[in-house]
Design a protein around this motif. Structure first.
Motif, PDB file in Angstrom:
ATOM      1  N   PHE A 170      -6.936  -7.987  -6.824  1.00 31.33           N
ATOM      2  CA  PHE A 170      -7.890  -6.727  -6.560  1.00 31.33           C
ATOM      3  C   PHE A 170      -9.223  -6.844  -5.925  1.00 31.33           C
ATOM      4  O   PHE A 170      -9.954  -7.552  -6.426  1.00 31.33           O
ATOM      5  CB  PHE A 170      -7.898  -5.765  -7.859  1.00 31.33           C
ATOM      6  N   GLN A 196       0.799  -1.039  -0.066  1.00 30.45           N
ATOM      7  CA  GLN A 196       0.137   0.039  -0.075  1.00 30.45           C
ATOM      8  C   GLN A 196       0.667   1.134   0.100  1.00 30.45           C
ATOM      9  O   GLN A 196       0.577   2.190  -0.847  1.00 30.45           O
ATOM     10  CB  GLN A 196      -0.774   0.036   1.114  1.00 30.45           C
ATOM     11  N   LEU A 222     -12.403  -4.841  -4.414  1.00 29.16           N
ATOM     12  CA  LEU A 222     -12.862  -3.563  -4.488  1.00 29.16           C
ATOM     13  C   LEU A 222     -13.443  -3.197  -2.911  1.00 29.16           C
ATOM     14  O   LEU A 222     -13.200  -2.266  -2.554  1.00 29.16           O
ATOM     15  CB  LEU A 222     -13.990  -3.220  -5.585  1.00 29.16           C
ATOM     16  N   ARG A 223     -13.896  -4.277  -2.397  1.00 25.22           N
ATOM     17  CA  ARG A 223     -14.413  -4.265  -1.029  1.00 25.22           C
ATOM     18  C   ARG A 223     -13.459  -3.839  -0.095  1.00 25.22           C
ATOM     19  O   ARG A 223     -13.515  -2.915   0.817  1.00 25.22           O
ATOM     20  CB  ARG A 223     -14.861  -5.564  -0.388  1.00 25.22           C
ATOM     21  N   ALA A 248       3.688   1.683  -1.305  1.00 24.40           N
ATOM     22  CA  ALA A 248       4.335   1.943  -2.565  1.00 24.40           C
ATOM     23  C   ALA A 248       3.257   2.367  -3.432  1.00 24.40           C
ATOM     24  O   ALA A 248       3.384   3.364  -4.346  1.00 24.40           O
ATOM     25  CB  ALA A 248       4.978   0.439  -3.134  1.00 24.40           C
ATOM     26  N   ILE A 249       2.006   1.954  -3.367  1.00 25.77           N
ATOM     27  CA  ILE A 249       0.956   2.556  -4.172  1.00 25.77           C
ATOM     28  C   ILE A 249       0.656   3.889  -3.997  1.00 25.77           C
ATOM     29  O   ILE A 249       0.358   4.799  -4.556  1.00 25.77           O
ATOM     30  CB  ILE A 249      -0.268   1.757  -4.015  1.00 25.77           C
ATOM     31  N   GLU A 250       0.756   4.332  -2.547  1.00 29.37           N
ATOM     32  CA  GLU A 250       0.229   5.507  -2.100  1.00 29.37           C
ATOM     33  C   GLU A 250       1.451   6.685  -2.469  1.00 29.37           C
ATOM     34  O   GLU A 250       0.957   7.834  -2.515  1.00 29.37           O
ATOM     35  CB  GLU A 250       0.229   5.802  -0.372  1.00 29.37           C
ATOM     36  N   VAL A 270     -10.760  -1.967  -0.676  1.00 22.61           N
ATOM     37  CA  VAL A 270     -10.392  -0.372  -0.963  1.00 22.61           C
ATOM     38  C   VAL A 270     -11.355   0.294  -0.396  1.00 22.61           C
ATOM     39  O   VAL A 270     -10.983   1.280   0.576  1.00 22.61           O
ATOM     40  CB  VAL A 270     -10.276  -0.107  -2.411  1.00 22.61           C
ATOM     41  N   LEU A 271     -12.673  -0.151  -0.379  1.00 25.08           N
ATOM     42  CA  LEU A 271     -13.848   0.770   0.368  1.00 25.08           C
ATOM     43  C   LEU A 271     -13.776   0.514   1.695  1.00 25.08           C
ATOM     44  O   LEU A 271     -14.343   1.389   2.361  1.00 25.08           O
ATOM     45  CB  LEU A 271     -15.212   0.157  -0.329  1.00 25.08           C
ATOM     46  N   ASN A 313     -10.232   1.832   3.840  1.00 27.17           N
ATOM     47  CA  ASN A 313      -9.669   3.137   3.536  1.00 27.17           C
ATOM     48  C   ASN A 313      -8.863   3.866   4.678  1.00 27.17           C
ATOM     49  O   ASN A 313      -9.681   3.971   5.521  1.00 27.17           O
ATOM     50  CB  ASN A 313     -10.503   3.846   2.538  1.00 27.17           C
ATOM     51  N   ARG A 314      -7.721   4.020   4.391  1.00 29.16           N
ATOM     52  CA  ARG A 314      -7.145   4.615   5.448  1.00 29.16           C
ATOM     53  C   ARG A 314      -6.978   6.249   5.418  1.00 29.16           C
ATOM     54  O   ARG A 314      -6.677   6.769   4.281  1.00 29.16           O
ATOM     55  CB  ARG A 314      -5.593   4.230   5.576  1.00 29.16           C
TER      56      ARG A 314
END
Lengths: 211, 467
Positions: free
Chosen positions: B457, B235, B459-460, B237-239, B462-463, B466-467
């Motif tokens: 992936f 995460q 989606l749940r 890395a993604i952020e 991520v929703l 979510n930080r």
């Protein structure tokens, strides 16, 4: 990659609506969020209305070039927030300085600069920006200076965004929206597929205008 | 409950949405209905998990497995290196997840304490310690070494003995094996064995006894915490990825235009009037906003009609304004509208009228694969005293009306004469939805390049996270 996989992937409508809703609430578009809730029948998640109202006010003050008011409101909302986020504090104060300059109030600006901005000069990372900002004093027409971007609405938007996120984080809310996370994920995965494996995703060109 | 959809055929004219293979692209809406049916089902990948020890292929004669198949004891007096008592789990470790983990508890370290935990392939020689043969790995309690195919192991961690809880795991994201002792990670090594791996336990001296935990009991090691921190690393890395400015604004605006939420769009435009600088879109690749606002009023009106359950009026309006959409009575849009009419009658308890309507308008879809399962599920509503508590409850929800409204919306958008042929399927979903589908597919592709191992992936997540 089998393009037919794309056609058959299904995303639930509620998830789409939730993503949009969370974006609206994050950015304090409360009327839009209300309207969306009644249009789609999707319930708004229980959020801190008071928090959102205040953030909305703060954001608007920044965009309307009333950085000092935004500063005050932020202090009211969370006393130590700006103390703990010196970068933001500095950005807000710089914005006020810029506002004074744009209003032609150079004496006031100079005084403000000396009292409130100069102390930041003791810290190395602020020096360059401090110099840029103070240099605006030298120009008759600051719009024509090399630092004109500090006067732009994009810059104000950027500071407003930062402050919004910081307040959200400070008050224990997520500081990034699912939508943003998804965009980041798409970027990462695409990069991986392209770089590591030489696969270029051609099917999805209608996104290139946005990403 | 009917599950997977066979491909459907419908007689299509030029004016409906056809993909290259002539199929009605609106079929995606039918899939969404099926998705509603599966809503409560767990999002698993269909892999079976190891639950107990395999008594069939274990090194019988040297060891004894308990009746509950969760513990093993070495009964022989060992004499040499080919009389190890090895036992594997009954199933290989699942691969479509972030990690796999299991633990052993040493009840008795016997005479020599030569217990091992590790992973082996199906074809492993069951009289050798894991790690003593190629394509296997094992963490050994007597010397604390890690063995992975060579005769000589390498120093790895502490020895372990009676009353120790030792765990072995696979991290699919980093492609590593990791081992733990009494709740702490001991170390990790790269996993260069491909294919399915069986959790493996071995005992080798008299009276050694080991209990195995495949997850029924709480682990000594906080595997969930470990997974969370691994996800966090990904995460982080993604952020760091920068997000182009105003992209959210663009996605929301096109979303509102696409679905025809006119009032919301007005509210949004008002709210963003002073805040957002105009977006500069590269003209070549631009999605023409005017196309998205095509027939906005009509789409809004039709949406309202459907949302209020006024299907007859909706059909009449469509017949008047866009006859080409309702021309083919066997199209997905017509199907959805007729279904909804049926549902509306059930909603108000007019069951007899519903049956008659169903016989008139829905019966013709029964023969057509791709529609049949949904027709059957629809009719199932009649079977229940309280259909809202049945397995087909979702038909009665407002969300079903929304779905039909979306299909009508897409159909109207498809009548836009400005749409180029290439973008035929563009109007079926908003950009946001397309983005999500792309993400799902790309992640699946990425995983398949990784030997189909690891999480995909969700989606749940991520929703919800979510930080």
């Amino acid at each position: 990659m089998d393009p037919r996989q794309f056609e058959h992937t299904v995303v639930a409508d509620n998830d789409i609506h939730s993503i949009v809703m969370s974006y609206l609430l994050h950015n304090c578009f409360n009327e839009t969020a209300d309207s969306l809730a009644s249009s789609t029948g999707v319930k708004q998640p229980a959020i801190d209305r008071d928090n959102m109202e205040r953030r909305k006010q703060i954001i608007h003050f920044i965009l309307e070039r009333k950085a000092l008011k935004a500063f005050e409101l932020t202090e009211q909302l969370a006393q130590d927030l700006l103390e703990k986020n010196k970068d933001l504090q500095f950005d807000l104060l710089c914005l006020h300085f810029v506002e004074l300059i744009c209003a032609g109030n150079c004496t006031e600006a100079l005084k403000f600069g000396k009292t409130r901005l100069a102390p930041f000069g003791k810290v190395k990372k602020y020096v360059e920006k401090l110099e840029d900002v103070m240099a605006l004093l030298a120009y008759e027409d600051p719009e024509k200076s090399p630092m004109f971007h500090l006067l732009s609405s994009e810059y104000r938007q950027q500071v407003a965004d930062n402050l919004n996120r910081t307040i959200l984080e400070h008050t224990n809310h997520p500081s990034y929206t699912p939508m943003e996370r998804i965009i980041q994920q798409v970027t990462v995965v695409r990069q991986y597929l392209t770089e590591e494996n030489g696969k270029v995703i051609v099917v999805f060109q209608y996104f290139y205008s946005y990403i | 409950m009917n599950s997977s959809p066979p491909p459907a055929n419908s007689a299509n004219g030029d004016t409906t949405n056809n993909g290259e293979n002539g199929q009605d692209l609106n079929l995606n809406f039918l899939d969404k209905i099926r998705l509603s049916a599966k809503r409560d089902a767990k999002e698993d990948e269909g892999e079976e998990l190891p639950t107990e020890l395999n008594t069939i292929n274990s090194a019988g004669g040297f060891l004894v497995v308990s009746p509950d198949k969760l513990s093993v004891k070495y009964t022989n007096t060992n004499l040499h290196g080919h009389d190890v008592g090895v036992v594997q789990a009954n199933k290989p470790a699942p691969i479509k997840c972030l990690t796999y983990y299991f633990e052993i508890f040493v009840k008795d370290s016997g005479i020599k304490g030569q217990i091992a935990i590790g992973f082996t392939k199906e074809s492993f020689k069951m009289r050798r310690q894991p790690g003593w043969e190629v394509n296997s790995c094992g963490y050994h309690g007597d010397d604390g070494y890690l063995y992975r195919g060579q005769g000589k192991g390498e120093p790895f961690g502490p020895k372990f003995t009676k009353d120790d809880a030792v765990g072995g795991g696979i991290n699919y994201a980093s492609q590593e094996f990791f081992f733990t002792k009494n709740g702490t990670i001991v170390g990790k090594i790269p996993k260069d064995i491909r294919g399915h791996l069986f959790p493996t336990v071995a005992v080798h001296s008299q009276n050694e006894e080991v209990l195995v935990n495949f997850g029924k009991k709480k682990f000594a090691f906080d595997i969930k915490g470990y997974e969370a921190s691994e996800r966090n690393k990904q995460q982080l890395a993604i952020e760091k990825i920068s997000i182009p400015p105003n992209i959210g604004y663009g996605l929301v605006k096109t979303y509102l235009l696409h679905y025809g939420y006119e009032e919301t769009l007005d509210a949004f435009n008002l709210a963003t009037k002073n805040t957002v600088p105009p977006i500069h879109i590269d003209q070549e690749n631009a999605i023409d906003e005017d196309d998205s606002s095509y027939a906005l009023k009509q789409r809004k009106n039709l949406r309202q009609l459907v949302r209020n359950g006024e299907i007859d009026t909706a059909l009449a309006e469509l017949q008047k304004l866009y006859p080409q959409i309702v021309q083919d009575d066997k199209s997905v849009v017509c199907f959805l509208l007729h279904c909804q009419k049926f549902i509306e009658l059930v909603r108000v308890g007019k069951l007899e009228e519903g049956v008659n309507y169903g016989r008139l308008e829905l019966a013709k879809f029964v023969g057509l694969t791709g529609f049949q399962d949904i027709v059957e599920d629809c009719f199932a509503l009649l079977a229940y005293e309280k259909p809202e508590e049945s397995s087909v409850w979702y038909f009665l929800e407002d969300s079903q009306r929304e779905l039909v409204a979306d299909a009508v919306n897409a159909a109207i958008l498809s009548t836009n004469p400005n749409k180029k042929d290439v973008q035929r399927s563009c109007h079926l979903q908003s950009h946001l939805e397309k983005l999500l589908r792309q993400l799902t597919v790309c992640c699946l592709e990425r995983r398949s390049l990784n030997g189909d191992q690891g999480e995909t992936f969700r989606l749940r997540h991520v929703l919800n996270n979510n930080r």
